[in-house]
Design a protein around this motif. Sequence first.
Motif, PDB file in Angstrom:
ATOM      1  N   LEU A 123      47.921  33.027  49.338  1.00  0.00           N
ATOM      2  CA  LEU A 123      47.893  32.480  47.982  1.00  0.00           C
ATOM      3  C   LEU A 123      49.281  32.070  47.521  1.00  0.00           C
ATOM      4  CD1 LEU A 123      45.475  35.076  46.329  1.00  0.00           C
ATOM      5  CD2 LEU A 123      44.899  32.899  47.423  1.00  0.00           C
ATOM      6  N   ASP A 124      49.361  30.901  46.875  1.00  0.00           N
ATOM      7  CA  ASP A 124      50.632  30.434  46.329  1.00  0.00           C
ATOM      8  C   ASP A 124      50.713  30.803  44.846  1.00  0.00           C
ATOM      9  OD1 ASP A 124      49.102  28.549  44.896  1.00  0.00           O
ATOM     10  OD2 ASP A 124      49.468  26.956  46.371  1.00  0.00           O
ATOM     11  N   LEU A 144      44.147  33.253  39.644  1.00  0.00           N
ATOM     12  CA  LEU A 144      43.464  34.510  39.941  1.00  0.00           C
ATOM     13  C   LEU A 144      43.538  35.461  38.755  1.00  0.00           C
ATOM     14  CD1 LEU A 144      42.187  36.709  41.714  1.00  0.00           C
ATOM     15  CD2 LEU A 144      44.473  37.179  42.645  1.00  0.00           C
ATOM     16  N   VAL A 145      44.725  35.626  38.204  1.00  0.00           N
ATOM     17  CA  VAL A 145      44.914  36.550  37.093  1.00  0.00           C
ATOM     18  C   VAL A 145      44.196  36.050  35.835  1.00  0.00           C
ATOM     19  CG1 VAL A 145      46.615  37.586  35.543  1.00  0.00           C
ATOM     20  CG2 VAL A 145      47.046  37.510  38.012  1.00  0.00           C
ATOM     21  N   TYR A 146      44.296  34.747  35.549  1.00  0.00           N
ATOM     22  CA  TYR A 146      43.591  34.184  34.384  1.00  0.00           C
ATOM     23  C   TYR A 146      42.079  34.403  34.512  1.00  0.00           C
ATOM     24  CZ  TYR A 146      47.940  31.531  33.531  1.00  0.00           C
ATOM     25  OH  TYR A 146      49.243  31.153  33.305  1.00  0.00           O
ATOM     26  N   GLY A 147      41.548  34.130  35.687  1.00  0.00           N
ATOM     27  CA  GLY A 147      40.110  34.289  35.905  1.00  0.00           C
ATOM     28  C   GLY A 147      39.686  35.741  35.852  1.00  0.00           C
ATOM     29  N   THR A 201      42.940  43.916  39.415  1.00  0.00           N
ATOM     30  CA  THR A 201      42.793  43.038  40.582  1.00  0.00           C
ATOM     31  C   THR A 201      44.162  42.692  41.154  1.00  0.00           C
ATOM     32  OG1 THR A 201      40.729  42.122  39.702  1.00  0.00           O
ATOM     33  CG2 THR A 201      41.848  40.841  41.407  1.00  0.00           C
ATOM     34  N   ALA A 202      45.116  42.460  40.269  1.00  0.00           N
ATOM     35  CA  ALA A 202      46.487  42.174  40.714  1.00  0.00           C
ATOM     36  C   ALA A 202      47.089  43.367  41.446  1.00  0.00           C
ATOM     37  CB  ALA A 202      47.351  41.794  39.520  1.00  0.00           C
ATOM     38  N   GLU A 240      38.654  30.219  40.892  1.00  0.00           N
ATOM     39  CA  GLU A 240      37.947  29.017  40.431  1.00  0.00           C
ATOM     40  C   GLU A 240      37.880  28.972  38.908  1.00  0.00           C
ATOM     41  OE1 GLU A 240      34.129  29.054  42.239  1.00  0.00           O
ATOM     42  OE2 GLU A 240      34.891  28.846  44.286  1.00  0.00           O
ATOM     43  N   ILE A 241      37.540  30.102  38.298  1.00  0.00           N
ATOM     44  CA  ILE A 241      37.450  30.169  36.829  1.00  0.00           C
ATOM     45  C   ILE A 241      38.823  29.963  36.201  1.00  0.00           C
ATOM     46  CG2 ILE A 241      37.029  31.756  34.904  1.00  0.00           C
ATOM     47  CD1 ILE A 241      34.453  30.662  36.083  1.00  0.00           C
TER      48      ILE A 241
END
Length: 377
Positions: free
Chosen positions: A4-5, A12-15, A111-112, A214-215
């Motif tokens: 992941l970049d 990822l974090v926003y979703g 998740t992070a 994606e979200i």
Amino acid sequence: MKTLDEVELECLVYGAAIFGTGGGGDPEKGLKLLLEDLRNGRKLRLIDLKELSDNNLIVCPYFCGTIAPTSQKHANIVYDDPIVESFKKIEKILGEKVSAVATTELGGFNTAVALHVASVMDIPLVDGDYVGRAAPELLQSTANIFGVPLLPSVIATSTGNLIIIERCANLDEYERIARTVSLSSGSAAVVDTPIRVSLAKKVLIKGSVSRCIEIGKIVKNANAVGQDPIPELIRKLGGTLVFKGLVKKYSWSDTGGFLYGEAVYEGVDEWKSHELKIWIKNENIIAWMDREVVITAPDLIIVVNEKGYGITNTELKEGMKAFVIGAKAPEVWTTKKGLEIFGPRHFGFAFGYKPLKVKKHSNPKIHLKDEKKEKVD
């Protein structure tokens, strides 16, 4: 396997914060942690279960504790990164190298954290989790639906506690132990649920981490070009717009390692003259509109701002503008066992699960005015 970049980490974090349903930890801290990993040259990798051997070992690292803001001062810091200490200890106990980690839930910080541990140990994060959203208790894990043991477990705190749990009388007792440990430093760094990939394929909610990305992309990309992300966000979630309004009242307490609260929203636009109330236990659990139950756990009660970013219950404040979105929980949670540990009765309510009714809104966009709002008596 995918590396992941920076943009994908942001998404990822926003979703994950959106799936966090008000909990799941602070997304700003989560993103900061991952960007530091990136700057330190660590690889942040996501892997499909199919790419692992059935005999590979997976563990689950996460933080347990209240999400309430606190000014409490704790003892001197002993462990700078207690979650890594827990991971290293459980690997020694198991006597075997762990091949990958799985996130316990979807949330801006938890998740992070799982991805952070994976990067430090130079292993990947599995594309899946144990909830499909965030949840307040250790009980709310699909492992418990399938009868998969969470133990052995290692729990560490930044203040220097390091606890090994080999056996517990029951899941409630395990919850009490972990929650009590968290009170000494505000949170407890837990690593548990050591399982083989062959079993993880049956237990995990697969593809959920990719779905967070994606979200998050929907929200990030829409804001980059000045578009409203809400309609596409609702469509992608397969959800429904339940309410639009402003926070009229928000009261909470930090009790027993949880943030308990109640948020009351006053409606605008087509919801004007209506009121929505949400009961909170770290996450948004039950919602009533005009005293009628409209959403219950395990379905998702997602609160976002005008830009589509998830609002955590730590940052929620009176006067905030908000959209409340309902989305269905993964089907495993609507089974008999799932509802036993994640339905309204589990939280002490006298009523059972009320399935979310998904309805279409042709244009959920609304401009919430900044003028002083009318008082609703």
